[in-house]
Every structure is written in structure tokens, then in C-alpha cells.
Design a protein around this motif. Structure first.
Motif, short mmCIF file in Angstrom:
data_model
loop_
_atom_site.label_atom_id
_atom_site.label_comp_id
_atom_site.label_asym_id
_atom_site.label_seq_id
_atom_site.Cartn_x
_atom_site.Cartn_y
_atom_site.Cartn_z
N LYS A 1 -18.95 35.77 46.41
CA LYS A 1 -19.60 34.87 45.47
C LYS A 1 -20.40 35.64 44.42
CE LYS A 1 -20.12 30.83 48.49
NZ LYS A 1 -21.08 29.91 49.16
N ILE B 1 -20.58 35.92 50.98
CA ILE B 1 -21.65 36.03 49.99
C ILE B 1 -21.30 37.10 48.96
CG2 ILE B 1 -24.05 36.70 49.63
CD1 ILE B 1 -24.72 35.39 52.28
N PRO C 1 -26.22 34.32 44.65
CA PRO C 1 -26.22 33.96 46.07
C PRO C 1 -27.03 34.95 46.90
CG PRO C 1 -24.02 33.76 45.13
CD PRO C 1 -24.88 34.41 44.08
N ALA C 2 -27.70 34.46 47.92
CA ALA C 2 -28.54 35.26 48.81
C ALA C 2 -29.74 35.86 48.08
CB ALA C 2 -27.74 36.37 49.49
#
Length: 249
Positions: free
Chosen positions: A217, A214, A92-93
């Protein structure tokens, strides 16, 4: 490198907790066996084996269990079927994630790793997509009370490449993989016992994460990958905000 030291400490504490539950013994035995197969059963002549033995002892594995794993590697039995693989991807990100595996079934491992990335909003990349972001280094961490100057003097004299003091006071010694054992032994001989010590892959630059959702995750993806039997190591360039790290502990 802000945040790295504390995140590393959390990882080591989690590893110790997993060891008590028996979760990582299978991985440690594989690492010992393959290291012995590749470089022989004498730790003084085999840095990979020496490092694997140190990790196993730190996780409270008995010497008899360690020796049986080494004997199996030297005997070229089950270790013949083991293959080293690496997988690269993004979490993620867009944080970079590098996964090292030992497996006797590459199709199973690829499927399991891909499933973990997909389930946690990540993407499995192609070979070389993130590996260039990481360098292989030896790193040892020491508490602040050891004294930065004393650690620096002993480390550089032993052949270390760098000494870094983090915001939380942790002193980190960086060495080449080849010099790792010599530097570690020299520091121990000088009276400095490292809180953690290992050869691993470390990012040149970090990706800052200040969003709690985030961060959770990313940690779930790392945990899911580390729980896979075939996965030995998971590396990331995620740099978590200090407040978020406290929530993750």
C-alpha cells in the motif's frame, strides 16, 4: 538507516525504467527550466542546475533537449508561471511522506495529491506536520568494491559529512547541499564514479514496515504520487523489511 540504501537503489532503477517510457522527461524539463530561471543558465555557477542536468543526462535526455529547457528558463518564459509547493502527510501505518511539486495550477495539484493520499489509505497533513523529520542532504552511493577506506579518505578530504556502509555493502557518502557538487567532483576525479548521486530530503529516523500488505500500500501511494505530472520528488521514512523489498522488486 537499515534498508534505505536498497530502497534507494530500487527507486533509481524504477526512475530509469520510467525514463525509457518518457514518463519523467516532463518533470526533468520543468526542474531544468526553474533551476535556470532561479540561478542562471551556467551550471558552474548554479548548483541546482548542475544537479538537474546530471539527473537529466542519467535519464538519457539529449543535450539539445536539456539546453532548450535551460534557454526557456533564462528567457523567463513559461517558467514564470511555475510555483514550488510541498505537501506533507501520512501513508498506511503512519509512515511520513513529503511531496515536492512544481506547478502552474496549485488548485489542480492540491486536488491530485489529496486524491492519491485518500485512495491509498493515507492522510494529507498540514504544513510542518512531517517536514521536521527530514533533513536536506547530498548523498552518493558506491559499490562495495570501491573500498570503504578509500571512499572515506577521499570523501572526508573533499568536505563530506559522513560515510556509511550499509548491510548490503553499498557505501553511501553524505554531504551538505552546498558541498555536494565539490564532493562529487572530487570523488570522480579520484576514480570513484557514483552509482547514484542527488540532493534530497532524508529522514532522521525510519518507520519499520514488516507487513507485506502494508508495504504494498505504501509503495502504491508513492507510485501514484510520482505519476502525477506536477510532482517532482516523493520522500518517505518507510523502512521496508529486506524480504519484503525482494518481493517488491
Amino acid at each position: 538507516m537499515a534498508g534505505h540504501s536498497k530502497w534507494a537503489n530500487i527507486k533509481h532503477r524504477k526512475a530509469a525504467q520510467d525514463a525509457k517510457k518518457g514518463k519523467i522527461f516532463t518533470k526533468l524539463i520543468r526542474e531544468l527550466t526553474v533551476a535556470a530561471q532561479q540561478g542562471g543558465g551556467e551550471p558552474d555557477d548554479n548548483p541546482l542546475l548542475r544537479t538537474a542536468m546530471d539527473k537529466a543526462l542519467a535519464s538519457n535526455m539529449t543535450k539539445d533537449t536539456i539546453q532548450r529547457a535551460i534557454d526557456r528558463g533564462v528567457g523567463n518564459n513559461d517558467a514564470d508561471n511555475m510555483e514550488e509547493l510541498s505537501y506533507e502527510g501520512y501513508g498506511p501505518a503512519g509512515v511520513a511522506i513529503l511531496v515536492e511539486c512544481l506547478t502552474d495550477n496549485r488548485n489542480r495539484t492540491a486536488s491530485d495529491v489529496r486524491h492519491a493520499f485518500n485512495k491509498q489509505d493515507g492522510n494529507l497533513g498540514t504544513s510542518g506536520s512531517v517536514a521536521f523529520l527530514f533533513n536536506t542532504q547530498g548523498r552518493m552511493s558506491f559499490p562495495a568494491e570501491c573500498g570503504e577506506e578509500a571512499i572515506m579518505e577521499a570523501s572526508l578530504e573533499a568536505g563530506a559529512e559522513d560515510v556509511v556502509t550499509h548491510d548490503d555493502g553499498i557505501i553511501e557518502v553524505v554531504s551538505s547541499p552546498q558541498d555536494f557538487t565539490a564532493v562529487k567532483d572530487a570523488l570522480i576525479a579520484a576514480g570513484f564514479e557514483p552509482e547514484s548521486a542527488e540532493v534530497g530530503k532524508y529522514p532522521e529516523t525510519y518507520s519499520s514496515i514488516a507487513d507485506a500488505d502494508i508495504a504494498k500500500k505504501v509503495v502504491k501511494l508513492i507510485d501514484m504520487l510520482e505519476d502525477l505530472d506536477d510532482v517532482q520528488n516523493v520522500y518517505t521514512n518507510a523502512d521496508f523489511d529486506e524480504d519484503i523489498l525482494e518481493q517488491l522488486e
